[in-house]
Write a protein that holds these residues in place. Sequence first.
Motif, PDB file in Angstrom:
ATOM      1  N   TYR A 122       0.886  -1.128  -0.065  1.00 42.98           N
ATOM      2  CA  TYR A 122      -0.040  -0.006   0.131  1.00 42.98           C
ATOM      3  C   TYR A 122       1.058   1.285  -0.265  1.00 42.98           C
ATOM      4  O   TYR A 122       1.951   1.349   0.700  1.00 42.98           O
ATOM      5  CB  TYR A 122      -0.848  -0.064   1.146  1.00 42.98           C
ATOM      6  CG  TYR A 122      -1.833  -1.180   1.012  1.00 42.98           C
ATOM      7  CD1 TYR A 122      -2.929  -1.217   0.475  1.00 42.98           C
ATOM      8  CD2 TYR A 122      -1.620  -2.246   1.880  1.00 42.98           C
ATOM      9  CE1 TYR A 122      -3.879  -1.836   0.479  1.00 42.98           C
ATOM     10  CE2 TYR A 122      -2.548  -3.255   2.110  1.00 42.98           C
ATOM     11  CZ  TYR A 122      -3.788  -3.142   1.128  1.00 42.98           C
ATOM     12  OH  TYR A 122      -4.773  -4.301   1.245  1.00 42.98           O
TER      13      TYR A 122
ATOM     14  N   GLU B 132      -0.059   7.154   1.119  1.00 45.10           N
ATOM     15  CA  GLU B 132      -1.462   7.610   1.779  1.00 45.10           C
ATOM     16  C   GLU B 132      -2.573   6.674   1.987  1.00 45.10           C
ATOM     17  O   GLU B 132      -3.388   7.184   2.607  1.00 45.10           O
ATOM     18  CB  GLU B 132      -1.871   8.517   0.401  1.00 45.10           C
ATOM     19  CG  GLU B 132      -2.057   7.828  -0.867  1.00 45.10           C
ATOM     20  CD  GLU B 132      -0.745   7.733  -1.610  1.00 45.10           C
ATOM     21  OE1 GLU B 132      -1.053   7.163  -2.770  1.00 45.10           O
ATOM     22  OE2 GLU B 132       0.282   8.178  -1.113  1.00 45.10           O
ATOM     23  N   GLN B 133      -2.488   5.453   1.901  1.00 42.07           N
ATOM     24  CA  GLN B 133      -3.040   4.460   2.460  1.00 42.07           C
ATOM     25  C   GLN B 133      -2.673   3.693   3.662  1.00 42.07           C
ATOM     26  O   GLN B 133      -2.610   2.611   3.986  1.00 42.07           O
ATOM     27  CB  GLN B 133      -3.226   3.173   1.245  1.00 42.07           C
ATOM     28  CG  GLN B 133      -4.024   3.945   0.130  1.00 42.07           C
ATOM     29  CD  GLN B 133      -3.945   3.047  -0.883  1.00 42.07           C
ATOM     30  OE1 GLN B 133      -3.919   1.913  -0.812  1.00 42.07           O
ATOM     31  NE2 GLN B 133      -4.930   3.303  -2.144  1.00 42.07           N
TER      32      GLN B 133
ATOM     33  N   ILE C 247      -4.821   1.379   6.357  1.00 38.42           N
ATOM     34  CA  ILE C 247      -4.810   0.031   5.720  1.00 38.42           C
ATOM     35  C   ILE C 247      -3.451  -0.576   6.576  1.00 38.42           C
ATOM     36  O   ILE C 247      -4.136  -1.667   7.255  1.00 38.42           O
ATOM     37  CB  ILE C 247      -5.029  -0.194   4.507  1.00 38.42           C
ATOM     38  CG1 ILE C 247      -6.254   0.444   3.970  1.00 38.42           C
ATOM     39  CG2 ILE C 247      -5.121  -1.452   4.222  1.00 38.42           C
ATOM     40  CD1 ILE C 247      -6.197   0.303   2.221  1.00 38.42           C
TER      41      ILE C 247
ATOM     42  N   LEU D 135      -9.722   2.223  -2.101  1.00 38.62           N
ATOM     43  CA  LEU D 135      -8.483   2.641  -1.882  1.00 38.62           C
ATOM     44  C   LEU D 135      -7.585   1.924  -2.884  1.00 38.62           C
ATOM     45  O   LEU D 135      -6.539   2.495  -3.270  1.00 38.62           O
ATOM     46  CB  LEU D 135      -7.909   2.805  -0.633  1.00 38.62           C
ATOM     47  CG  LEU D 135      -8.561   3.633   0.478  1.00 38.62           C
ATOM     48  CD1 LEU D 135      -8.050   3.311   1.754  1.00 38.62           C
ATOM     49  CD2 LEU D 135      -7.869   5.015  -0.068  1.00 38.62           C
ATOM     50  N   ARG D 136      -7.776   0.623  -3.187  1.00 43.66           N
ATOM     51  CA  ARG D 136      -6.911  -0.057  -3.959  1.00 43.66           C
ATOM     52  C   ARG D 136      -7.327   0.207  -5.357  1.00 43.66           C
ATOM     53  O   ARG D 136      -6.570  -0.335  -6.403  1.00 43.66           O
ATOM     54  CB  ARG D 136      -7.067  -1.629  -3.717  1.00 43.66           C
ATOM     55  CG  ARG D 136      -6.533  -1.789  -2.383  1.00 43.66           C
ATOM     56  CD  ARG D 136      -4.919  -1.784  -2.220  1.00 43.66           C
ATOM     57  NE  ARG D 136      -4.478  -2.662  -3.084  1.00 43.66           N
ATOM     58  CZ  ARG D 136      -3.063  -2.560  -3.760  1.00 43.66           C
ATOM     59  NH1 ARG D 136      -2.354  -1.446  -3.251  1.00 43.66           N
ATOM     60  NH2 ARG D 136      -2.651  -3.329  -4.563  1.00 43.66           N
TER      61      ARG D 136
ATOM     62  N   GLU E 156     -11.636   7.495   2.660  1.00 41.46           N
ATOM     63  CA  GLU E 156     -11.364   7.100   4.071  1.00 41.46           C
ATOM     64  C   GLU E 156     -11.785   5.658   3.974  1.00 41.46           C
ATOM     65  O   GLU E 156     -12.623   5.157   3.238  1.00 41.46           O
ATOM     66  CB  GLU E 156     -12.014   8.066   5.021  1.00 41.46           C
ATOM     67  CG  GLU E 156     -11.411   9.346   4.865  1.00 41.46           C
ATOM     68  CD  GLU E 156     -12.206  10.495   5.587  1.00 41.46           C
ATOM     69  OE1 GLU E 156     -13.151  10.074   6.364  1.00 41.46           O
ATOM     70  OE2 GLU E 156     -12.097  11.784   5.744  1.00 41.46           O
TER      71      GLU E 156
END
Length: 194
Positions: free
Chosen positions: A59, A62-63, A66, A128-129, A152
């Motif tokens: 990731y 910015e992620q 997770i 997000l992915r 988010e």
Amino acid sequence: MATGFQFLLETIQRTINEFAVGIQTAAPRILTGLVFLALAYVGIRLLTGALRRTLGAVYPDEQGLIVDLGVTIASVFLWFAVALTLLDIFGMGEIAASLGTSAGFVALGVSYALSNMIADTVAGVYLLRDPDFNPGDEVKSDPVTGTVAAIELRKTRFRNADGDTVVVANRDVEKKWTRIGDGGESGEGATAGT
């Protein structure tokens, strides 16, 4: 008077002797428990560090939420297993088994009570992915059409045509959305045809 004093001395001596025998009996278990706890601490630190590096490689920065979520969940499970094992080392195996069973039922109840939040979090990870769903994209989702302002873990923020920020649960966004302005690529969380 001498009999009362003698009785008190014998009682104190018997108590000290029983306490010493109890410590001698418990010492190997306590020592084993302390060694196990030290090894478990080192092992969990190594495992969570490796997990953090692995997830950090998968990731982008910015992620990071997770990555933190995955490491926290793994840590909780590992420390719970350590606690149950420690109880077993101290001779409280039945209590450990009862706690393990009880924790399973509690986890089932909590997961049911938090099912919408869990669904939002899982959908947030997928969003997000997704390379086709990014901040700045113009998107049409069921309740809103606008620019993706932020993604988010539990919600996505859109800026609509009026400039208002609209917050939508990720489980609702991920069900069906369409990117506008570049050929209409779409992503569907639960339906085929991407």
